[in-house]
Design an enzyme around this catalytic site. Structure first.
Site, PDB file in Angstrom:
ATOM      1  N   ASP A 114       0.782  -1.242   0.000  1.00  8.43           N
ATOM      2  CA  ASP A 114       0.000   0.000   0.000  1.00  8.43           C
ATOM      3  C   ASP A 114       0.813   1.292   0.000  1.00  8.43           C
ATOM      4  OD1 ASP A 114      -2.623  -1.043  -0.124  1.00  8.43           O
ATOM      5  OD2 ASP A 114      -2.466  -1.686   1.955  1.00  8.43           O
ATOM      6  N   ASP A 173      -6.618  -3.968  -6.213  1.00  4.62           N
ATOM      7  CA  ASP A 173      -6.302  -2.662  -5.634  1.00  4.62           C
ATOM      8  C   ASP A 173      -4.855  -2.240  -5.933  1.00  4.62           C
ATOM      9  OD1 ASP A 173      -8.057  -4.434  -4.277  1.00  4.62           O
ATOM     10  OD2 ASP A 173      -8.162  -3.169  -2.513  1.00  4.62           O
TER      11      ASP A 173
HETATM   12  N1  GLY Z   1      -7.577  -2.490   0.097  1.00  6.15           N
HETATM   13  C1  GLY Z   1      -8.126  -1.273  -0.171  1.00  6.15           C
HETATM   14  C2  GLY Z   1      -9.599  -1.217  -0.147  1.00  6.15           C
HETATM   15  O1  GLY Z   1     -10.215  -1.604   0.817  1.00  6.15           O
HETATM   16  O2  GLY Z   1     -10.155  -0.751  -1.087  1.00  6.15           O
END
Ligand code: GLY
Length: 396
Positions: A114, A173
């Site tokens: 992330d 993501d």
């Molecule tokens: N992992 C990022 C989201 O919850 O969109």
């Protein structure tokens, strides 16, 4: 004069949906960016100096916080920088700078994928707006940290470490974190960053999508063989469903990859995802998706406004790269979403939600976590969409 100003503010700040529907976009954007500055000063007051805002849960009636390792730790800064960019409000800039100082250490974080969300939305925007070299250095260091998660055996960045049910998960993501890599590569970082971004995007394009251009949330890999073990969900309604925010990440991610690479395959993918979303029979008329396109209980399922905000911002960028008729459709869809999010249904009233802007978001329904709350990333993409609309489409 004072009465007129107060009235205008009341009308614009989510009290009167009809006004938000009929206002011209210039006035709506101006009013809501100024409103955001007020709300974010309040939000700052509700969060201790060593923590970051995470959500406002109306059932609990309070702002919940996170440490700087949480995947959302960069959205608050990013929103502040965007608000500052428009309003030039020095107090907003000071808050952004103060909060950057507690986040900076995370440029060395390698615990998950992330880093883009955390370090590009925050330091990337800070550098773009101020030009300070130390902000750029933080972005390049973070990009280098992210590359430690690249796994050649699967030609992808590993999203999360293994857990009880997943060996080597890669989630849709992850497309969003490629912006950090590509930008860093183009701005003094290693060319390896760009190569990894492109390789990861190509693997995602080949393996994550179904024939209708919806995407799986998670691909789980065996690192010894490089094979996919299973295609499943983590935050969606079912392995085979279209989890709304995941679809939005894919749309935004491939649009952004086209911006950097000019690779027409990415553009085509983004256009196909946009068509999947806009033509879906379960997309509500205000275009704010249910939390999953296949959620049980539609039309009574919860909405996920964050997915709507991400879609609006992505549609506006995609609109820059397509022909006029398609652009018109995409911009009209983005405008509908922006107007819905700016209505009293979704936008906080002055002082509401601890200072957060957008209500009715879903973090993870299967984990019963952050359901129907305000979330930092919904605010971030809403504000980004307002600015994109203003900068790219007003008066054109
Ligand atoms: N992992 C990022 C989201 O919850 O969109």
């Amino acid at each position: 004069m004072k009465i007129i100003t107060t009235l205008a503010f009341t009308v614009l700040c989510g009290v009167n949906s009809y006004a938000q529907q009929t206002l011209n976009m210039d006035s709506l954007i101006d009013a809501n960016l100024k409103f955001a500055a007020k709300q974010y000063k309040l939000l700052e007051k509700n969060v201790p100096n060593n923590l970051m805002p995470r959500n406002f849960n109306p059932a609990k009636g309070k702002v919940e916080t996170s440490d700087t390792k949480w995947w959302c730790s960069g959205f608050f800064h990013g929103t502040l920088w965007h608000i500052y960019e428009y309003t030039k409000d020095e107090q907003i800039k000071q808050i952004a700078e103060k909060r950057l100082s507690i986040l900076e250490k995370e440029k060395h974080f390698t615990g998950n994928h992330d880093l883009g969300f955390m370090m590009f939305n925050s330091f990337g925007n800070a550098y773009r707006i101020t030009g300070k070299p130390e902000y750029k250095e933080a972005v390049i260091t973070a990009a280098s940290s992210l590359t430690t998660r690249y796994r050649p055996a699967i030609q992808s960045i590993q999203s999360w470490d293994s857990n009880k049910v997943l060996k080597c998960p890669v989630i849709i993501d992850n497309m969003m974190n490629l912006e950090l890599l590509y930008w860093a590569s183009n701005n003094g970082g290693s060319s390896k960053f760009r190569d990894i971004a492109v390789t990861h995007a190509n693997s995602t394009l080949k393996r994550h999508f179904r024939p209708d251009y919806s995407s799986y949330h998670v691909l789980d890999y065996d690192l010894n063989t490089g094979q996919i073990i299973k295609r499943v969900t983590w935050q969606g309604a079912a392995d085979s469903s279209a989890w709304s925010r995941g679809q939005a990440w894919g749309l935004y991610g491939f649009t952004m990859m086209y911006r950097f690479s000019h690779n027409k395959t990415y553009l085509k993918q983004a256009r196909n995802i946009a068509n999947f979303l806009l033509n879906h029979p379960n997309l509500p008329s205000d275009k704010i998706p249910y939390w999953d396109f296949n959620a049980k209980g539609i039309p009574n399922a919860h909405r996920d406004a964050s997915a709507g905000a991400i879609m609006a911002s992505a549609f506006l960028e995609l609109g820059q790269h397509v022909k006029k008729a398609e652009r018109k459709k995409l911009v009209a869809a983005a405008e509908e979403i922006i107007r819905a999010l700016s209505s009293s249904e979704y936008l906080s009233r002055p002082g509401e939600c601890g200072g957060f802007l957008i209500k009715h978001n879903v973090g993870s329904m299967p984990h019963n976590s952050e359901v129907d709350v305000s979330l930092t990333y919904a605010d971030y993409y809403y504000i980004e969409a307002l600015l994109r609309y203003k900068n790219w489409y007003m008066g054109k």
